[in-house]
Design a protein around this motif. Structure first.
Motif, PDB file in Angstrom:
ATOM      1  N   TRP A  38     -56.063 -51.467 -32.671  1.00  0.00           N
ATOM      2  CA  TRP A  38     -54.706 -51.179 -32.212  1.00  0.00           C
ATOM      3  C   TRP A  38     -53.762 -51.011 -33.390  1.00  0.00           C
ATOM      4  CZ3 TRP A  38     -54.489 -49.762 -27.402  1.00  0.00           C
ATOM      5  CH2 TRP A  38     -55.382 -50.312 -26.481  1.00  0.00           C
ATOM      6  N   GLN A  80     -59.850 -54.489 -24.266  1.00  0.00           N
ATOM      7  CA  GLN A  80     -59.806 -53.412 -23.276  1.00  0.00           C
ATOM      8  C   GLN A  80     -61.130 -52.642 -23.197  1.00  0.00           C
ATOM      9  OE1 GLN A  80     -57.775 -49.838 -23.830  1.00  0.00           O
ATOM     10  NE2 GLN A  80     -56.744 -49.852 -21.848  1.00  0.00           N
ATOM     11  N   MET A 150     -45.652 -57.647 -26.844  1.00  0.00           N
ATOM     12  CA  MET A 150     -45.611 -58.275 -25.513  1.00  0.00           C
ATOM     13  C   MET A 150     -46.036 -59.748 -25.562  1.00  0.00           C
ATOM     14  SD  MET A 150     -44.615 -57.533 -22.470  1.00  0.00           S
ATOM     15  CE  MET A 150     -44.168 -55.810 -22.670  1.00  0.00           C
TER      16      MET A 150
ATOM     17  N   ILE B 164     -41.173 -56.258 -17.654  1.00  0.00           N
ATOM     18  CA  ILE B 164     -42.622 -56.176 -17.857  1.00  0.00           C
ATOM     19  C   ILE B 164     -43.158 -57.490 -18.432  1.00  0.00           C
ATOM     20  CG2 ILE B 164     -44.428 -54.988 -19.196  1.00  0.00           C
ATOM     21  CD1 ILE B 164     -42.700 -52.425 -18.882  1.00  0.00           C
ATOM     22  N   LYS B 165     -42.414 -58.076 -19.358  1.00  0.00           N
ATOM     23  CA  LYS B 165     -42.826 -59.359 -19.944  1.00  0.00           C
ATOM     24  C   LYS B 165     -42.885 -60.439 -18.858  1.00  0.00           C
ATOM     25  CE  LYS B 165     -43.451 -62.455 -23.341  1.00  0.00           C
ATOM     26  NZ  LYS B 165     -44.860 -62.849 -23.558  1.00  0.00           N
ATOM     27  N   PHE B 168     -46.209 -59.991 -17.203  1.00  0.00           N
ATOM     28  CA  PHE B 168     -47.287 -60.498 -18.077  1.00  0.00           C
ATOM     29  C   PHE B 168     -47.305 -62.032 -18.074  1.00  0.00           C
ATOM     30  CE2 PHE B 168     -49.477 -57.297 -20.788  1.00  0.00           C
ATOM     31  CZ  PHE B 168     -48.893 -56.149 -20.292  1.00  0.00           C
ATOM     32  N   ASP B 169     -46.147 -62.634 -18.242  1.00  0.00           N
ATOM     33  CA  ASP B 169     -46.086 -64.098 -18.327  1.00  0.00           C
ATOM     34  C   ASP B 169     -46.478 -64.757 -17.008  1.00  0.00           C
ATOM     35  OD1 ASP B 169     -45.385 -64.013 -20.947  1.00  0.00           O
ATOM     36  OD2 ASP B 169     -43.269 -64.483 -20.656  1.00  0.00           O
ATOM     37  N   ARG B 171     -48.644 -63.465 -14.839  1.00  0.00           N
ATOM     38  CA  ARG B 171     -50.092 -63.280 -14.757  1.00  0.00           C
ATOM     39  C   ARG B 171     -50.804 -64.318 -15.613  1.00  0.00           C
ATOM     40  NH1 ARG B 171     -54.323 -63.107 -18.303  1.00  0.00           N
ATOM     41  NH2 ARG B 171     -55.875 -61.515 -17.888  1.00  0.00           N
ATOM     42  N   ASP B 172     -50.194 -64.627 -16.782  1.00  0.00           N
ATOM     43  CA  ASP B 172     -50.795 -65.575 -17.720  1.00  0.00           C
ATOM     44  C   ASP B 172     -50.498 -67.027 -17.358  1.00  0.00           C
ATOM     45  OD1 ASP B 172     -52.065 -63.825 -19.381  1.00  0.00           O
ATOM     46  OD2 ASP B 172     -50.596 -63.884 -21.000  1.00  0.00           O
ATOM     47  N   LEU B 197     -52.746 -54.764 -16.297  1.00  0.00           N
ATOM     48  CA  LEU B 197     -51.920 -55.051 -17.475  1.00  0.00           C
ATOM     49  C   LEU B 197     -52.552 -54.502 -18.745  1.00  0.00           C
ATOM     50  CD1 LEU B 197     -50.553 -58.647 -16.825  1.00  0.00           C
ATOM     51  CD2 LEU B 197     -49.711 -56.427 -16.068  1.00  0.00           C
ATOM     52  N   MET B 198     -53.873 -54.559 -18.816  1.00  0.00           N
ATOM     53  CA  MET B 198     -54.590 -54.040 -19.975  1.00  0.00           C
ATOM     54  C   MET B 198     -54.231 -52.568 -20.224  1.00  0.00           C
ATOM     55  SD  MET B 198     -56.569 -55.762 -21.853  1.00  0.00           S
ATOM     56  CE  MET B 198     -57.637 -56.962 -21.104  1.00  0.00           C
ATOM     57  N   GLY B 199     -54.019 -51.845 -19.150  1.00  0.00           N
ATOM     58  CA  GLY B 199     -53.668 -50.436 -19.265  1.00  0.00           C
ATOM     59  C   GLY B 199     -52.331 -50.202 -19.943  1.00  0.00           C
ATOM     60  N   LEU B 201     -51.451 -51.531 -22.732  1.00  0.00           N
ATOM     61  CA  LEU B 201     -51.544 -51.642 -24.199  1.00  0.00           C
ATOM     62  C   LEU B 201     -51.301 -50.310 -24.927  1.00  0.00           C
ATOM     63  CD1 LEU B 201     -54.372 -54.323 -24.712  1.00  0.00           C
ATOM     64  CD2 LEU B 201     -51.888 -54.617 -24.742  1.00  0.00           C
ATOM     65  N   PRO B 202     -51.928 -49.206 -24.500  1.00  0.00           N
ATOM     66  CA  PRO B 202     -51.626 -47.948 -25.192  1.00  0.00           C
ATOM     67  C   PRO B 202     -50.134 -47.586 -25.136  1.00  0.00           C
ATOM     68  CG  PRO B 202     -53.589 -47.704 -23.832  1.00  0.00           C
ATOM     69  CD  PRO B 202     -52.998 -49.042 -23.494  1.00  0.00           C
ATOM     70  N   LEU B 204     -47.756 -49.643 -25.256  1.00  0.00           N
ATOM     71  CA  LEU B 204     -47.026 -50.557 -26.138  1.00  0.00           C
ATOM     72  C   LEU B 204     -47.340 -50.307 -27.605  1.00  0.00           C
ATOM     73  CD1 LEU B 204     -47.594 -53.815 -24.082  1.00  0.00           C
ATOM     74  CD2 LEU B 204     -45.375 -52.760 -24.565  1.00  0.00           C
ATOM     75  N   TYR B 205     -48.497 -49.710 -27.879  1.00  0.00           N
ATOM     76  CA  TYR B 205     -48.921 -49.556 -29.264  1.00  0.00           C
ATOM     77  C   TYR B 205     -49.243 -48.105 -29.592  1.00  0.00           C
ATOM     78  CZ  TYR B 205     -48.849 -54.531 -28.788  1.00  0.00           C
ATOM     79  OH  TYR B 205     -48.421 -55.801 -28.535  1.00  0.00           O
ATOM     80  N   ARG B 206     -50.495 -47.695 -29.366  1.00  0.00           N
ATOM     81  CA  ARG B 206     -50.936 -46.411 -29.894  1.00  0.00           C
ATOM     82  C   ARG B 206     -50.007 -45.269 -29.492  1.00  0.00           C
ATOM     83  NH1 ARG B 206     -56.886 -46.340 -29.142  1.00  0.00           N
ATOM     84  NH2 ARG B 206     -56.586 -48.172 -30.443  1.00  0.00           N
TER      85      ARG B 206
END
Lengths: 344, 344
Positions: A38, A80, A150, B164-165, B168-169, B171-172, B197-199, B201-202, B204-206
């Motif tokens: 990432w 992922q 996040m 969104i956070k 995530f929080d 879920r965690d 949620l994994m989806g 990541l792109p 948020l980053y890439r």
């Protein structure tokens, strides 16, 4: 030559590779840079991994053109499914001499596999942070590990960010700092080579490098050790944040994990744990509060650290995935550095 | 043809250009994409600006090869001196037919110049956020404007991130959500086209794009309008955050700015202000608390919105910098949408 199994530990700043014999002996170890895909992209990630493993083969006196039996990788950012499948496909295609089979797991699971085959809680705090409960039946429950956009609470990135944000907010009169900012501001200007807050913008955007940004945490640890109250404060907050990750997974902990000699085993991975003394008060407070509020079977916990790279656990899991079983001496792989029994 | 002055408003999502006659009349307006150089890079920024201004010349029936007298740019991200000097140097070199002279200011100052020549407080909440006090003597005091990595509290990015956070929080099990997350989670999955949620990541980053990420705020506004409690909560928090920016600069407000007919004039810029009704309770509460704690001369405030693009203020300042004075009818440029007098 007997069968050889490879393992990789891929972090947000450093990486390691290890080659292990069928008897579980380490044949060679090598180091490399960040291999979080990432952060550095797929190409840099797989090039870095290939480079480390090939160097390890040469170091162990092996033919670099002979693939190892399996390569098990314990990667930060290895969660992922679609992304790790792509990593494996690309590695297989680009480096056919690297390994016969591939397996990728997260840094948390690789660390746990290095420490135990019975489970526990892993809390990673390095460049980023993550927490994973592994129950004795193998089931997993995670908290965090979403990266700096996040989460990453309690990580070196987060500690650096919290300290710097405190300086920005104080300058803006937006939030009053709980302590004098002089040391942190000066340390920030020195570490990032800037003369004012505006100078921080390229470090936050155009030239942002998470690993470099997180590296500022070391200066804060020095400040905390030397008695600076704001540095101590951000580490106490980090301790609290990491403690909250454990509390988040507590409801899912299997009864048996509480009842061993160590109490609940918590495996602490990553360089931020070196500043345990600075984090201790925040961490222990959060766990004591949670225990007091309804976890009566939670009577003791022990914090453990790895004496071996989690590349070893990666190698074990990679071998397992390829049908082989690597015998590891778990007791030699861990160290207990803190233990607490709650008052009854 | 008389003298023509150009102005640009550069935002984190959209941009505008305007051409103005020496009498202050608008000759042409054009639109363009994001021109925040921190977000899109210097090349895209100056290409975008050149493109908008050249199209405006053609639209106004002017020769595109004749430079305008001055180009005043009101840019989000237009704060750092070295960076804006580089923008001007590059524009001058690459587009010699664009303008005879250049001037860059921040989006906040450009907006204020469009609304008044007497000063006030500008609070921007668009893709990002920023607050600037301009006193009648021209002195400025800022709060925020550091971008999403170090601030942007109360902006569309921040609102999207907070919502969104929260998912995530929850879920965690890290932080309990104050309200049911069902609507926000579903809206997130639809907007970002992900199934878990994994989806995310792109996104948020890439493939992170601040403007696209911030665009999710619109879905949250729809949810809030339809009565979803979590959506309403994040906007109330945004109102609080924007209010705190004003409170941060209050100690530096010149006495005279409190005493006009409007009380303290607060110019509200950016698309998030369209959701004022959702933010109102948080915003007014923070200001009332601050007033009650020691600002007895702060008896009234009015919230104003621009009826013209702040490209107009940019044009005015660019002309001023080139020695010309553009007459603007300030009263026609603003609208008051809320006013509050504190109980004595």
């Amino acid at each position: 030559m007997g069968a050889v199994y490879g393992g990789v530990e891929g972090g947000g700043t450093h990486s390691k590779a290890v080659l292990v014999s069928a008897e579980g002996h380490i044949l060679a170890e090598t180091d490399g840079p960040c291999t979080n895909h990432w952060l550095v992209g797929v190409d840099n990630c797989i090039n870095g991994i290939n480079d480390m493993v090939q160097r390890a083969k040469i170091k162990a006196g092996l033919d670099p053109d002979t693939p190892v039996c399996s390569l098990g990788m314990s990667l930060s950012g290895g969660e992922q499914k679609a992304a790790i499948q792509k990593l494996i496909d690309d590695m297989r295609e680009r480096y056919p001499k690297l390994s016969q089979s591939y397996f990728i797991t997260t840094d948390a699971i690789g660390a746990m596999a290095t420490a135990s085959d019975y489970g526990g809680i892993v809390v990673i705090s390095g460049t980023g942070s993550n927490c994973k409960l592994v129950n004795p039946d193998g089931t997993q429950v995670g908290c965090g590990g979403w990266g700096h956009m996040m989460g990453d609470e309690g990580s070196a990135y987060w500690i650096s960010h919290l300290a710097i944000k405190t300086v920005f907010d104080a300058r803006d009169n937006l939030v009053t700092s709980p302590h004098d900012i002089t040391y942190v501001k000066k340390a920030m200007e020195e570490y990032f080579q800037v003369s004012d807050l505006m100078g921080m913008l390229p470090h936050l955007y155009r030239n942002f490098q998470k690993s470099h940004f997180a590296g500022f945490c070391r200066k804060l640890a020095e400040g905390g050790d030397a008695g600076d109250a704001l540095c101590q404060h951000v580490f106490t907050e980090a301790g609290r944040a990491l403690g909250r990750h454990i509390v988040a997974v507590l409801p899912k902990v299997h009864q048996d994990l509480f009842s061993g000699e160590l109490g609940l085993p918590v495996l602490c991975v990553g360089s931020v744990w070196r500043s345990w003394e600075l984090m201790k008060s925040g961490f222990t407070q959060v766990l004591s509060e949670a225990q007091a509020h309804g976890y009566s079977h939670f009577q003791k916990y022990s914090l453990l650290t790895l004496r071996q790279s989690s590349a070893l656990g990666g190698a074990k899991m990679g071998a397992q995935n390829a049908g082989a079983s690597l015998p590891l001496d778990y007791s030699a792989n861990v160290n207990m550095f803190f233990s607490h029994t709650f008052n009854q």
